[in-house]
Write a protein that holds these residues in place. Structure first.
Motif, mmCIF file in Angstrom:
data_model
loop_
_atom_site.group_PDB
_atom_site.id
_atom_site.type_symbol
_atom_site.label_atom_id
_atom_site.label_comp_id
_atom_site.label_asym_id
_atom_site.label_seq_id
_atom_site.Cartn_x
_atom_site.Cartn_y
_atom_site.Cartn_z
ATOM 1 N N SER A 89 0.833 -1.211 0.000
ATOM 2 C CA SER A 89 0.000 0.000 0.000
ATOM 3 C C SER A 89 0.865 1.258 0.000
ATOM 4 O O SER A 89 0.508 2.268 -0.613
ATOM 5 C CB SER A 89 -0.968 -0.002 1.173
ATOM 6 N N TRP A 90 2.022 1.220 0.669
ATOM 7 C CA TRP A 90 2.927 2.370 0.699
ATOM 8 C C TRP A 90 3.401 2.717 -0.707
ATOM 9 O O TRP A 90 3.423 3.876 -1.105
ATOM 10 C CB TRP A 90 4.110 2.068 1.616
ATOM 11 N N GLN A 93 1.018 4.725 -2.951
ATOM 12 C CA GLN A 93 0.635 6.077 -2.539
ATOM 13 C C GLN A 93 1.491 7.115 -3.245
ATOM 14 O O GLN A 93 2.662 6.878 -3.553
ATOM 15 C CB GLN A 93 0.789 6.250 -1.027
ATOM 16 N N GLU A 97 0.317 11.774 -0.437
ATOM 17 C CA GLU A 97 -0.390 10.869 0.483
ATOM 18 C C GLU A 97 0.539 10.364 1.581
ATOM 19 O O GLU A 97 0.137 10.271 2.743
ATOM 20 C CB GLU A 97 -0.986 9.690 -0.287
ATOM 21 N N LYS A 98 1.765 10.060 1.213
ATOM 22 C CA LYS A 98 2.749 9.603 2.213
ATOM 23 C C LYS A 98 3.032 10.716 3.222
ATOM 24 O O LYS A 98 3.076 10.470 4.422
ATOM 25 C CB LYS A 98 4.039 9.161 1.523
ATOM 26 N N ASP A 101 0.089 10.997 5.556
ATOM 27 C CA ASP A 101 0.089 9.922 6.557
ATOM 28 C C ASP A 101 1.080 10.238 7.673
ATOM 29 O O ASP A 101 0.766 10.146 8.859
ATOM 30 C CB ASP A 101 0.431 8.601 5.870
ATOM 31 N N SER A 159 -3.390 6.052 8.564
ATOM 32 C CA SER A 159 -3.603 4.845 7.770
ATOM 33 C C SER A 159 -4.193 3.697 8.590
ATOM 34 O O SER A 159 -4.319 2.587 8.085
ATOM 35 C CB SER A 159 -2.288 4.414 7.119
ATOM 36 N N CYS A 160 -4.518 3.944 9.852
ATOM 37 C CA CYS A 160 -5.125 2.912 10.692
ATOM 38 C C CYS A 160 -5.862 3.579 11.858
ATOM 39 O O CYS A 160 -5.812 4.800 12.005
ATOM 40 C CB CYS A 160 -4.066 1.940 11.227
#
Length: 195
Positions: A89-90, A93, A97-98, A101, A159-160
């Motif tokens: 998923s990383w 991105q 987006e990174k 996060d 992300s969680c």
């Protein structure tokens, strides 16, 4: 009539006051020396691994925490960010987006540290938390001011689902994992921007 015992007591009281002032000034100097000038050249942070290593003071804070008589428990739990790095998923991105996060994780950590500092803490753990808060703020400035390629604006998002902990040691571990994991990988990915 003042006896030598009175003079000795006055001198000792003055000495303890001076020592307390000096300790406070020393702490202020230590904190001030760790403020990073992130707005000037965040690309230097990307390009020089030594700079990134010198800013990551998680191990120093862990040692300082041990001198505070081990694992300090907070009166109320604080939230921890998402530090796990799922490569698939990383890699899918965008840079924005990174960054989002990482910034969301840093902001959550900053809020947690502020909440922990607001609770009644012994002076030793309070100084560790203050150093941690300053260090997190430095990283936030650097990541926020990185020049990334144009793309759609991304709202910082975790992300969680954050988890809670009452342990300062666990808070430091989570911080270290974020800095040496997601943030370090992101910096390595941006190396092509180095002069």
């Amino acid at each position: 009539m003042r006896t030598s015992a009175h003079v000795l007591q006055e001198n000792q009281a003055g000495w303890w006051h001076l020592q307390g002032v000096c300790s406070g000034l020393l702490l202020l100097c230590v904190v001030a020396s760790e403020v990073w000038d992130a707005e000037t050249k965040p690309i230097e942070f990307v390009c020089h691994k030594g700079m990134r290593r010198s800013l990551n003071i998680a191990a120093d804070m862990e040692r300082a925490l041990r001198s505070c008589n081990g694992s300090i428990m907070l009166s109320t739990p604080v939230q921890l960010p998402c530090v796990e790095l799922h490569l698939t998923s990383w890699q899918n991105q965008t840079h924005q987006e990174k960054r989002g996060d990482i910034l969301a994780s840093l902001r959550l950590l900053s809020g947690s540290v502020k909440a922990a500092r607001a609770s009644d803490q012994p002076p030793c753990s309070a100084s560790v938390l203050l150093r941690l808060e300053n260090n997190i703020n430095n990283y936030q400035l650097i990541v926020t001011n990185l020049q990334l390629s144009q793309g759609p604006a991304v709202t910082p998002a975790l992300s969680c689902v954050p988890r809670d902990t009452p342990s300062v040691r666990t808070l430091l571990l989570s911080y270290h994992q974020l800095i040496s994991g997601k943030l370090e990988r992101f910096m390595v990915e941006l190396k092509d921007r180095c002069p």
